[in-house]
Enzyme design. Structure first.
Site, PDB file in Angstrom:
ATOM      1  N   GLU A   1      48.923  36.984  38.998  1.00 15.03           N
ATOM      2  CA  GLU A   1      47.646  37.693  38.984  1.00 15.03           C
ATOM      3  C   GLU A   1      46.970  37.608  40.352  1.00 15.03           C
ATOM      4  O   GLU A   1      46.492  38.615  40.888  1.00 15.03           O
ATOM      5  CB  GLU A   1      46.701  37.110  37.922  1.00 15.03           C
ATOM      6  CG  GLU A   1      47.280  37.076  36.528  1.00 15.03           C
ATOM      7  CD  GLU A   1      47.955  35.741  36.195  1.00 15.03           C
ATOM      8  OE1 GLU A   1      48.826  35.286  36.965  1.00 15.03           O
ATOM      9  OE2 GLU A   1      47.608  35.162  35.160  1.00 15.03           O
TER      10      GLU A   1
ATOM     11  N   CYS B   1      45.538  31.839  33.666  1.00 15.66           N
ATOM     12  CA  CYS B   1      44.937  30.508  33.673  1.00 15.66           C
ATOM     13  C   CYS B   1      43.474  30.606  34.124  1.00 15.66           C
ATOM     14  O   CYS B   1      43.004  31.669  34.530  1.00 15.66           O
ATOM     15  CB  CYS B   1      45.715  29.580  34.610  1.00 15.66           C
ATOM     16  SG  CYS B   1      45.467  29.957  36.371  1.00 15.66           S
TER      17      CYS B   1
ATOM     18  N   HIS C   1      50.029  32.269  41.497  1.00 18.07           N
ATOM     19  CA  HIS C   1      50.297  32.974  40.245  1.00 18.07           C
ATOM     20  C   HIS C   1      50.361  34.482  40.469  1.00 18.07           C
ATOM     21  O   HIS C   1      49.816  35.016  41.435  1.00 18.07           O
ATOM     22  CB  HIS C   1      49.234  32.636  39.209  1.00 18.07           C
ATOM     23  CG  HIS C   1      49.351  31.246  38.683  1.00 18.07           C
ATOM     24  ND1 HIS C   1      48.475  30.730  37.756  1.00 18.07           N
ATOM     25  CD2 HIS C   1      50.249  30.259  38.931  1.00 18.07           C
ATOM     26  CE1 HIS C   1      48.828  29.487  37.462  1.00 18.07           C
ATOM     27  NE2 HIS C   1      49.899  29.178  38.170  1.00 18.07           N
TER      28      HIS C   1
END
Length: 161
Positions: free
Chosen positions: A81, A105, A79
């Site tokens: 991030e 998430c 992801h």
């Protein structure tokens, strides 16, 4: 001569960079970008969702669903991030802010908390009702990480590349 008044503010700038970073993603369904910023508004790192280095975009699946989860993207993608955290080469992220185009998430929330990011500004919360996002918010609150939605200014910025 006076300074111009129509310059973008910090939130517009950093969220714009997160959206621009998302344009690097090769995911055909979801493109997410992130930008980590210091307390004094310096860009520390950026990331977007994609496969790890050395894992070819041509050789790994982009499927969201298939008969065998082994053939879905979820086992392989990193992801935005987490990519932004892993891309940082400068030491501690303690006290920094994360601008991200999609709410993190639960797995990314753990990494954000552990890395010392203290504020999350997100553009979209598309999966707010899912268990993963609810768990993410629960952990962020417990760890004292502030999070809030980006407030769009309605300004349109066009880039000629």
């Amino acid at each position: 001569m006076y300074q111009r008044k129509d310059y973008i503010n910090w939130d517009e700038y950093f969220m714009g960079i997160a959206f621009l970073s998302a344009k690097r993603s090769k995911d055909p369904n979801t493109q997410v970008g992130a930008c980590i910023v210091s307390q004094d508004n310096k860009i520390l790192s950026m990331g977007y969702n994609g496969f790890p280095n050395g894992c070819s975009d041509e050789d790994f699946p982009w499927n969201r669903e298939s008969a065998d989860p082994y053939d879905n993207k979820y086992f392989y993608t990193t992801h935005s991030e987490l990519n932004a955290i892993l891309n940082y080469r400068g030491g501690s992220l303690e006290g920094s802010k994360l601008y991200v185009t999609l709410f993190p998430c639960n797995e990314c929330a753990k990494a954000l908390i552990q890395s010392g990011i203290r504020t999350v500004i997100y553009a979209e919360d598309r999966y707010a009702s899912t268990s993963a996002t609810r768990a993410s918010k629960r952990m962020l609150r417990a760890a004292g990480v502030e999070f809030y939605p980006y407030e769009p200014s309605g300004r349109r910025i066009e880039l000629d590349l």
